[in-house]
Design a protein around this motif. Structure first.
Motif, short mmCIF file in Angstrom:
data_model
loop_
_atom_site.label_atom_id
_atom_site.label_comp_id
_atom_site.label_asym_id
_atom_site.label_seq_id
_atom_site.Cartn_x
_atom_site.Cartn_y
_atom_site.Cartn_z
N TYR A 182 0.86 -1.18 0.00
CA TYR A 182 0.00 0.00 0.00
C TYR A 182 0.90 1.22 0.00
O TYR A 182 2.07 1.14 0.35
CB TYR A 182 -0.90 -0.01 1.23
CG TYR A 182 -1.89 -1.14 1.26
CD1 TYR A 182 -1.46 -2.46 1.45
CD2 TYR A 182 -3.24 -0.92 1.06
CE1 TYR A 182 -2.34 -3.51 1.45
CE2 TYR A 182 -4.15 -1.97 1.06
CZ TYR A 182 -3.69 -3.26 1.25
OH TYR A 182 -4.58 -4.30 1.24
N ARG A 183 0.35 2.37 -0.39
CA ARG A 183 1.16 3.58 -0.37
C ARG A 183 0.30 4.77 0.05
O ARG A 183 -0.91 4.79 -0.13
CB ARG A 183 1.80 3.85 -1.73
CG ARG A 183 0.81 4.15 -2.85
CD ARG A 183 1.55 4.23 -4.18
NE ARG A 183 0.63 4.49 -5.29
CZ ARG A 183 0.99 4.46 -6.57
NH1 ARG A 183 2.25 4.18 -6.92
NH2 ARG A 183 0.10 4.71 -7.51
N GLN A 184 1.00 5.75 0.60
CA GLN A 184 0.33 6.97 1.04
C GLN A 184 1.20 8.16 0.70
O GLN A 184 2.33 8.29 1.19
CB GLN A 184 0.04 6.94 2.53
CG GLN A 184 -0.80 8.10 3.02
CD GLN A 184 -1.33 7.90 4.42
OE1 GLN A 184 -0.85 7.04 5.17
NE2 GLN A 184 -2.34 8.67 4.79
N GLU A 206 -3.57 3.96 -0.14
CA GLU A 206 -4.24 3.20 -1.20
C GLU A 206 -3.54 1.87 -1.42
O GLU A 206 -2.33 1.73 -1.22
CB GLU A 206 -4.26 3.98 -2.52
CG GLU A 206 -2.91 4.22 -3.14
CD GLU A 206 -2.99 4.75 -4.57
OE1 GLU A 206 -4.09 4.78 -5.15
OE2 GLU A 206 -1.93 5.12 -5.10
N GLN A 207 -4.32 0.91 -1.86
CA GLN A 207 -3.76 -0.41 -2.19
C GLN A 207 -3.01 -0.30 -3.51
O GLN A 207 -3.51 0.29 -4.46
CB GLN A 207 -4.89 -1.43 -2.29
CG GLN A 207 -4.45 -2.83 -2.68
CD GLN A 207 -5.62 -3.78 -2.72
OE1 GLN A 207 -6.33 -3.99 -1.73
NE2 GLN A 207 -5.86 -4.38 -3.88
N VAL A 208 -1.84 -0.91 -3.56
CA VAL A 208 -1.04 -0.92 -4.79
C VAL A 208 -1.10 -2.30 -5.44
O VAL A 208 -1.40 -2.43 -6.62
CB VAL A 208 0.42 -0.55 -4.50
CG1 VAL A 208 1.27 -0.67 -5.76
CG2 VAL A 208 0.51 0.85 -3.91
N GLU A 256 4.46 10.55 -9.78
CA GLU A 256 3.23 10.30 -9.00
C GLU A 256 3.28 9.01 -8.19
O GLU A 256 2.37 8.74 -7.40
CB GLU A 256 2.00 10.29 -9.92
CG GLU A 256 2.11 9.38 -11.12
CD GLU A 256 2.54 10.14 -12.38
OE1 GLU A 256 3.48 10.97 -12.29
OE2 GLU A 256 1.95 9.87 -13.44
N ASP A 257 4.33 8.22 -8.37
CA ASP A 257 4.52 7.03 -7.53
C ASP A 257 5.17 7.39 -6.20
O ASP A 257 5.30 6.54 -5.32
CB ASP A 257 5.40 6.01 -8.25
CG ASP A 257 4.74 5.43 -9.49
OD1 ASP A 257 5.45 5.29 -10.51
OD2 ASP A 257 3.53 5.13 -9.44
N GLN A 312 6.40 -0.56 9.02
CA GLN A 312 6.58 0.83 9.39
C GLN A 312 6.66 1.75 8.17
O GLN A 312 6.57 2.98 8.32
CB GLN A 312 7.85 1.00 10.23
CG GLN A 312 9.16 1.10 9.45
CD GLN A 312 9.59 -0.22 8.81
OE1 GLN A 312 9.02 -1.27 9.07
NE2 GLN A 312 10.62 -0.14 7.98
N GLY A 313 6.81 1.19 7.00
CA GLY A 313 6.84 1.98 5.77
C GLY A 313 8.24 2.29 5.29
O GLY A 313 9.19 2.34 6.08
#
Length: 116
Positions: free
Chosen positions: A37-39, A46-48, A88-89, A108-109
């Protein structure tokens, strides 16, 4: 419990590639699906891409043909190969695991920044 640790993020120019990794530990035998997922700043998470333990994959439209998700046979890692990256990624990318009992675990990202 499942612990997730992401790695592989960084700064890359548009058109470049990155490979994200997510190492899972703990009760990995309970994992039935994993995903990325990414934010981005100011946006909702959002789900990737997602993958089930039997190999079924799903991608958000904007990354189809550019990103590939894969899972280690032992279910102790999930990867995201990202090619043809676009500005945009740019986002923080998070790994998620879902257990047999629908518990969700998050890493943790890791930051991905794509420069134009």
């Amino acid at each position: 419990q499942v612990q997730l640790v992401e790695s592989g993020g960084g700064l890359v120019q548009a058109g470049g590639s990155l490979r994200l990794s997510c190492a899972a530990s703990g009760s990995i035998f309970r994992i039935i699906a994993m995903g990325w997922y990414r934010q981005a700043p100011g946006n909702q998470r959002e789900q990737v891409a997602t993958i089930t333990s039997d190999g079924n994959t799903n991608y958000v439209d904007g990354v189809k043909g550019r990103f590939t998700i894969s899972m280690a046979n032992a279910k102790n890692a999930v990867y995201l190969q990202m090619n043809s990256l676009k500005p945009e990624d740019t986002a923080i990318y998070y790994c998620k695991a879902r257990s047999l009992w629908n518990n969700e675990y998050w890493g943790q990202g890791t930051q991905v920044t794509v420069s134009s």
